[in-house]
Motif scaffolding. Sequence first.
Motif: not given
Length: 247
Positions: A213-222, A236-243
């Motif tokens: 559930d990558y969308d919610n992972a991004r929201k929580v990281l934000a 680093k986690f967000i950079a990995y998702l972006d890459k």
Amino acid sequence: MTDSSTIQDLKGVFSCQKVAKVGTGTTTRRVAQVGYYFVEQSGKDEFDVRPLNSNFVPIGNAEKIDRETLLRDYTPEPEMYHKQVLPNMKDLQKTLARADRNRKQGNSFSAEMEYSSAVKVDETNVRGNFGVGLCFMERGETERANDVFTRLISMDAAFEKEHKHLFNDFGINLRKSKMIPQSIEYYGKAISLSPDDEHLQYNMARAYFEAEDYDNARKVLATCLELNPEFAEAKKFIAYLDKNKLG
């Protein structure tokens, strides 16, 4: 009447007579019942009141009362406090401390026995129930751990902010045991107790990631970075998702 000026940092057992309805319809009658409660001062004129169970230990969520209510409706029971309640509360804490030591030393079965003993004294004890569940997970007994999870998440227990590390530890173990939905639910409970803890938010993001559930992972990281803009692991986690173009 007790002089209110004498009540400072109060902690003890009080009795209180309450009227309860018994029966139904034409057989209904009002009966006076005496209950016993552990009372602890939480503010200048505020007190936390918890009922005692049959083992003479306080259980459940605290009811808040003011000084006037305490002085008017409650009667001190110092003998019960010193002879029964205080010793039992101390024994319960010693049992939990032994259980924690055994678990840290890898003595899972001894720890489980001690935690279970604590739960027999107070079936709503948060630390004891978590401990039993953690022992099961550390031994790979996921079905039994899930039974504990179900009981804990539905239990009307006295969950406090201080319990957030237990939710966090349990969530980590749930995630490692591939019980991802349960892990997410536990992190949610932990965050509700401590919404400003960026480490809990980060662990929730990891659980969402494993659930894909990558969308919610991004929201929580934000949210995590809003709380702590310098949190390197979240960056680093967000950079990995972006890459990897995830979410």
